[in-house]
Design a protein around this motif. Sequence first.
Motif, PDB file in Angstrom:
ATOM      1  N   MET A 186       0.811  -1.044   0.038  1.00  0.00           N
ATOM      2  CA  MET A 186      -0.036  -0.062  -0.077  1.00  0.00           C
ATOM      3  C   MET A 186       0.942   1.300   0.065  1.00  0.00           C
ATOM      4  SD  MET A 186      -2.787   1.269   2.842  1.00  0.00           S
ATOM      5  CE  MET A 186      -3.734  -0.298   2.692  1.00  0.00           C
ATOM      6  N   ASP A 187       0.591   2.111  -0.979  1.00  0.00           N
ATOM      7  CA  ASP A 187       1.461   3.401  -0.956  1.00  0.00           C
ATOM      8  C   ASP A 187       1.312   4.336   0.122  1.00  0.00           C
ATOM      9  OD1 ASP A 187      -0.931   4.863  -1.857  1.00  0.00           O
ATOM     10  OD2 ASP A 187      -0.401   4.601  -3.771  1.00  0.00           O
ATOM     11  N   LEU A 188       2.058   5.308   0.298  1.00  0.00           N
ATOM     12  CA  LEU A 188       1.639   6.116   1.659  1.00  0.00           C
ATOM     13  C   LEU A 188       0.400   6.761   1.476  1.00  0.00           C
ATOM     14  CD1 LEU A 188       2.793   7.668   3.804  1.00  0.00           C
ATOM     15  CD2 LEU A 188       4.051   9.343   2.400  1.00  0.00           C
ATOM     16  N   LEU A 189       0.099   7.577   0.505  1.00  0.00           N
ATOM     17  CA  LEU A 189      -1.197   8.208   0.525  1.00  0.00           C
ATOM     18  C   LEU A 189      -2.289   7.219   0.810  1.00  0.00           C
ATOM     19  CD1 LEU A 189      -2.895  10.605  -0.250  1.00  0.00           C
ATOM     20  CD2 LEU A 189      -2.855  10.086  -2.691  1.00  0.00           C
ATOM     21  N   GLN A 217      -2.087  24.085   4.820  1.00  0.00           N
ATOM     22  CA  GLN A 217      -0.982  23.474   4.229  1.00  0.00           C
ATOM     23  C   GLN A 217      -1.373  23.072   3.026  1.00  0.00           C
ATOM     24  OE1 GLN A 217       1.907  21.221   7.204  1.00  0.00           O
ATOM     25  NE2 GLN A 217      -0.052  21.059   8.220  1.00  0.00           N
ATOM     26  N   GLU A 218      -0.096  22.673   2.235  1.00  0.00           N
ATOM     27  CA  GLU A 218      -0.353  22.173   1.042  1.00  0.00           C
ATOM     28  C   GLU A 218      -0.897  20.805   1.264  1.00  0.00           C
ATOM     29  OE1 GLU A 218      -0.134  23.257  -2.136  1.00  0.00           O
ATOM     30  OE2 GLU A 218       0.091  25.258  -1.529  1.00  0.00           O
ATOM     31  N   TYR A 219      -1.573  20.007   0.246  1.00  0.00           N
ATOM     32  CA  TYR A 219      -2.114  18.671   0.592  1.00  0.00           C
ATOM     33  C   TYR A 219      -0.738  17.532   0.746  1.00  0.00           C
ATOM     34  CZ  TYR A 219      -4.887  14.423  -0.457  1.00  0.00           C
ATOM     35  OH  TYR A 219      -5.492  13.155  -0.335  1.00  0.00           O
ATOM     36  N   ARG A 220       0.182  17.614  -0.049  1.00  0.00           N
ATOM     37  CA  ARG A 220       1.390  17.013   0.163  1.00  0.00           C
ATOM     38  C   ARG A 220       1.938  17.084   1.413  1.00  0.00           C
ATOM     39  NH1 ARG A 220       4.698  13.564  -3.019  1.00  0.00           N
ATOM     40  NH2 ARG A 220       6.832  13.616  -2.427  1.00  0.00           N
ATOM     41  N   THR A 221       2.125  18.327   1.911  1.00  0.00           N
ATOM     42  CA  THR A 221       2.808  18.475   3.441  1.00  0.00           C
ATOM     43  C   THR A 221       1.970  17.990   4.461  1.00  0.00           C
ATOM     44  OG1 THR A 221       3.770  20.496   2.528  1.00  0.00           O
ATOM     45  CG2 THR A 221       3.615  20.175   5.001  1.00  0.00           C
ATOM     46  N   ALA A 222       0.485  18.224   4.112  1.00  0.00           N
ATOM     47  CA  ALA A 222      -0.381  17.708   5.220  1.00  0.00           C
ATOM     48  C   ALA A 222      -0.631  16.139   5.486  1.00  0.00           C
ATOM     49  CB  ALA A 222      -1.937  18.071   4.962  1.00  0.00           C
ATOM     50  N   MET A 223       0.026  15.481   4.094  1.00  0.00           N
ATOM     51  CA  MET A 223       0.041  14.069   3.982  1.00  0.00           C
ATOM     52  C   MET A 223       1.077  13.800   4.910  1.00  0.00           C
ATOM     53  SD  MET A 223       0.650  11.625   0.876  1.00  0.00           S
ATOM     54  CE  MET A 223       2.193  12.262   0.615  1.00  0.00           C
ATOM     55  N   HIS A 224       2.438  14.307   4.837  1.00  0.00           N
ATOM     56  CA  HIS A 224       3.430  13.831   5.320  1.00  0.00           C
ATOM     57  C   HIS A 224       3.238  14.004   6.959  1.00  0.00           C
ATOM     58  CE1 HIS A 224       5.822  12.379   2.148  1.00  0.00           C
ATOM     59  NE2 HIS A 224       5.738  13.703   1.692  1.00  0.00           N
ATOM     60  N   GLU A 225       2.714  15.207   7.297  1.00  0.00           N
ATOM     61  CA  GLU A 225       2.580  15.146   8.748  1.00  0.00           C
ATOM     62  C   GLU A 225       1.695  14.516   9.232  1.00  0.00           C
ATOM     63  OE1 GLU A 225       1.266  19.388  11.215  1.00  0.00           O
ATOM     64  OE2 GLU A 225       2.804  19.467   9.847  1.00  0.00           O
ATOM     65  N   LEU A 226       0.434  13.973   8.776  1.00  0.00           N
ATOM     66  CA  LEU A 226      -0.381  13.029   9.104  1.00  0.00           C
ATOM     67  C   LEU A 226       0.313  11.627   9.296  1.00  0.00           C
ATOM     68  CD1 LEU A 226      -3.613  13.816   7.372  1.00  0.00           C
ATOM     69  CD2 LEU A 226      -3.441  13.969   9.950  1.00  0.00           C
ATOM     70  N   ALA A 227       1.219  11.355   8.196  1.00  0.00           N
ATOM     71  CA  ALA A 227       2.005  10.100   8.384  1.00  0.00           C
ATOM     72  C   ALA A 227       2.900   9.900   9.746  1.00  0.00           C
ATOM     73  CB  ALA A 227       2.654   9.891   7.274  1.00  0.00           C
ATOM     74  N   GLN A 258      -2.293   4.741   2.855  1.00  0.00           N
ATOM     75  CA  GLN A 258      -2.202   4.527   3.970  1.00  0.00           C
ATOM     76  C   GLN A 258      -2.478   5.553   4.869  1.00  0.00           C
ATOM     77  OE1 GLN A 258       1.438   2.618   5.749  1.00  0.00           O
ATOM     78  NE2 GLN A 258       2.287   2.638   3.514  1.00  0.00           N
ATOM     79  N   VAL A 259      -2.240   6.977   4.435  1.00  0.00           N
ATOM     80  CA  VAL A 259      -2.806   8.218   5.133  1.00  0.00           C
ATOM     81  C   VAL A 259      -4.159   8.227   5.059  1.00  0.00           C
ATOM     82  CG1 VAL A 259      -2.479  10.697   5.300  1.00  0.00           C
ATOM     83  CG2 VAL A 259      -0.431   9.315   5.146  1.00  0.00           C
ATOM     84  N   ARG A 260      -4.714   7.843   3.827  1.00  0.00           N
ATOM     85  CA  ARG A 260      -6.095   7.831   3.882  1.00  0.00           C
ATOM     86  C   ARG A 260      -6.962   7.157   4.696  1.00  0.00           C
ATOM     87  NH1 ARG A 260      -6.575   8.869  -2.708  1.00  0.00           N
ATOM     88  NH2 ARG A 260      -6.697  11.277  -2.712  1.00  0.00           N
ATOM     89  N   PRO A 308       2.995   4.696  12.547  1.00  0.00           N
ATOM     90  CA  PRO A 308       4.286   3.970  13.570  1.00  0.00           C
ATOM     91  C   PRO A 308       5.468   3.915  12.754  1.00  0.00           C
ATOM     92  CG  PRO A 308       2.302   2.629  13.972  1.00  0.00           C
ATOM     93  CD  PRO A 308       1.886   3.222  12.537  1.00  0.00           C
ATOM     94  N   GLY A 309       6.510   4.458  13.291  1.00  0.00           N
ATOM     95  CA  GLY A 309       7.995   4.469  12.657  1.00  0.00           C
ATOM     96  C   GLY A 309       8.076   5.133  11.570  1.00  0.00           C
ATOM     97  N   TYR A 310       7.160   6.008  11.100  1.00  0.00           N
ATOM     98  CA  TYR A 310       7.332   6.721   9.809  1.00  0.00           C
ATOM     99  C   TYR A 310       8.293   8.042  10.168  1.00  0.00           C
ATOM    100  CZ  TYR A 310       6.286   9.955   5.934  1.00  0.00           C
ATOM    101  OH  TYR A 310       6.651  10.890   5.007  1.00  0.00           O
ATOM    102  N   GLN A 311       9.056   8.245   9.203  1.00  0.00           N
ATOM    103  CA  GLN A 311      10.137   9.549   9.443  1.00  0.00           C
ATOM    104  C   GLN A 311      10.611   9.702   7.922  1.00  0.00           C
ATOM    105  OE1 GLN A 311      13.000   9.315  12.356  1.00  0.00           O
ATOM    106  NE2 GLN A 311      12.468  11.100  13.106  1.00  0.00           N
ATOM    107  N   ILE A 312      10.646  10.971   7.474  1.00  0.00           N
ATOM    108  CA  ILE A 312      11.289  11.164   6.177  1.00  0.00           C
ATOM    109  C   ILE A 312      11.406  12.600   6.160  1.00  0.00           C
ATOM    110  CG2 ILE A 312       8.924  11.657   5.099  1.00  0.00           C
ATOM    111  CD1 ILE A 312      10.193  10.429   2.569  1.00  0.00           C
ATOM    112  N   GLY A 313      12.690  12.876   5.723  1.00  0.00           N
ATOM    113  CA  GLY A 313      12.926  14.342   5.469  1.00  0.00           C
ATOM    114  C   GLY A 313      12.967  15.176   6.618  1.00  0.00           C
ATOM    115  N   GLY A 314      12.286  16.405   6.470  1.00  0.00           N
ATOM    116  CA  GLY A 314      12.151  17.253   7.554  1.00  0.00           C
ATOM    117  C   GLY A 314      10.869  17.010   8.731  1.00  0.00           C
ATOM    118  N   TYR A 315      10.233  15.921   8.271  1.00  0.00           N
ATOM    119  CA  TYR A 315       8.861  15.697   8.797  1.00  0.00           C
ATOM    120  C   TYR A 315       9.081  14.492   9.992  1.00  0.00           C
ATOM    121  CZ  TYR A 315       6.851  17.704   4.668  1.00  0.00           C
ATOM    122  OH  TYR A 315       6.718  18.486   3.589  1.00  0.00           O
ATOM    123  N   LYS A 316       8.919  14.946  11.243  1.00  0.00           N
ATOM    124  CA  LYS A 316       9.197  13.914  12.340  1.00  0.00           C
ATOM    125  C   LYS A 316       8.000  13.960  13.304  1.00  0.00           C
ATOM    126  CE  LYS A 316      11.551  17.927  14.775  1.00  0.00           C
ATOM    127  NZ  LYS A 316      12.848  18.192  15.303  1.00  0.00           N
TER     128      LYS A 316
END
Length: 357
Positions: free
Chosen positions: A1-4, A71-81, A6-8, A86-94
């Motif tokens: 399952m891709d990230l989007l 926020q932009e849709y993509r940014t909100a997706m990463h922030e929700l993730a 999972q977030v949805r 669990p365990g998700y971490q990428i780039g500047g999102y923590k």
Amino acid sequence: MDLLAQVRDISIIQVATDLGYQLQFNRKILCPFHDENTASLVLYPQTNTFHCFGCGKHGDVVSFYADISKQEYRTAMHELAANYLPGYQIGGYKQKGLQKVAPERVRAKKIATPNAGTYVYRSYHSDIYEEFQRICDRQPAHQIGLDAIDYLQSRGFTEKTLRDFRIFVVTDYETVHAHLRNTFSLLDLQESGLYNERGNLIFYRHPIIIPYYRNGRIVFLQARVIGAPADTISRYQFLSGVPVELFNQDILPKLGPRNRVYVTEGAFDCMTLTQLGLHAVSLGSVTMFKREWAKLFRRVEVFFYFDNDDAGKKAAIEFSGTFTQHGISIHTQPRTVPDGYKDVNDYFTNRPKPDFL
């Protein structure tokens, strides 16, 4: 399952309450997108979407959070993730706590649910399922109930096993249907998966009800016909549109390290092994397996015991890889049902002589 995807799947109810919004009856909140004094935005947990009947705003859980937090849709997706996966971490999102947005919106008075308590999506569905069980258990003796017990005993189950797993039967459909409609709103019943879009209780032809528990609460239901079904009817009926749970999962936290646990396809298979004194859980079906379930087995040794068909053999191989990735001990040779038997329950009920696992 891709990230989007999972977030949805993240609960929009959970996101809204974490943001500080008070859910009113029928999952309404004051709309964050226009001024109003009467709540008109409805949250739909089955699809994780929302719709405001005041301003027309609608979308999925990501757009809900994106628009509230600006926020932009993509940014909100990463922030929700980062907050919910669990365990998700990428780039500047923590990992961080969600900030409560627009607290002036959180001023709606609590409106009592049918149980006069604070509305919580998951526990409220459990209230519905448990009331369903309660009203069925209170029904007077009926031929349907007697036929159901005879059938279950023919499958090898003792009264104690049926009692331990709290199996119940719908013996008077109309009475149960009327009670639930008078006790809960139709929208709640539909969101719980017990009722279809036409407003009918879905377990019309499937009176044997198998409850799934988590932390002592009913969180899912599966139903079965009595005996062999007609060609146009399936043997089993699951809740409509509600994610399946792991059957008998409450045993897992109670087991010590290295205890053996059999993972079966069907609930009846799990009940059969439990009656034999073994530890077992059920997937409901090999097609319903969720990868996140693997982490529940970290303290035990897993033995797959699936049907002896192509689907069962393929699932044993596929799931072994998933469990191994989580550092879980998997027995290298999954047990399979011998030729001539349909499943675990059929084998242990009708085998010619005792077999030892």
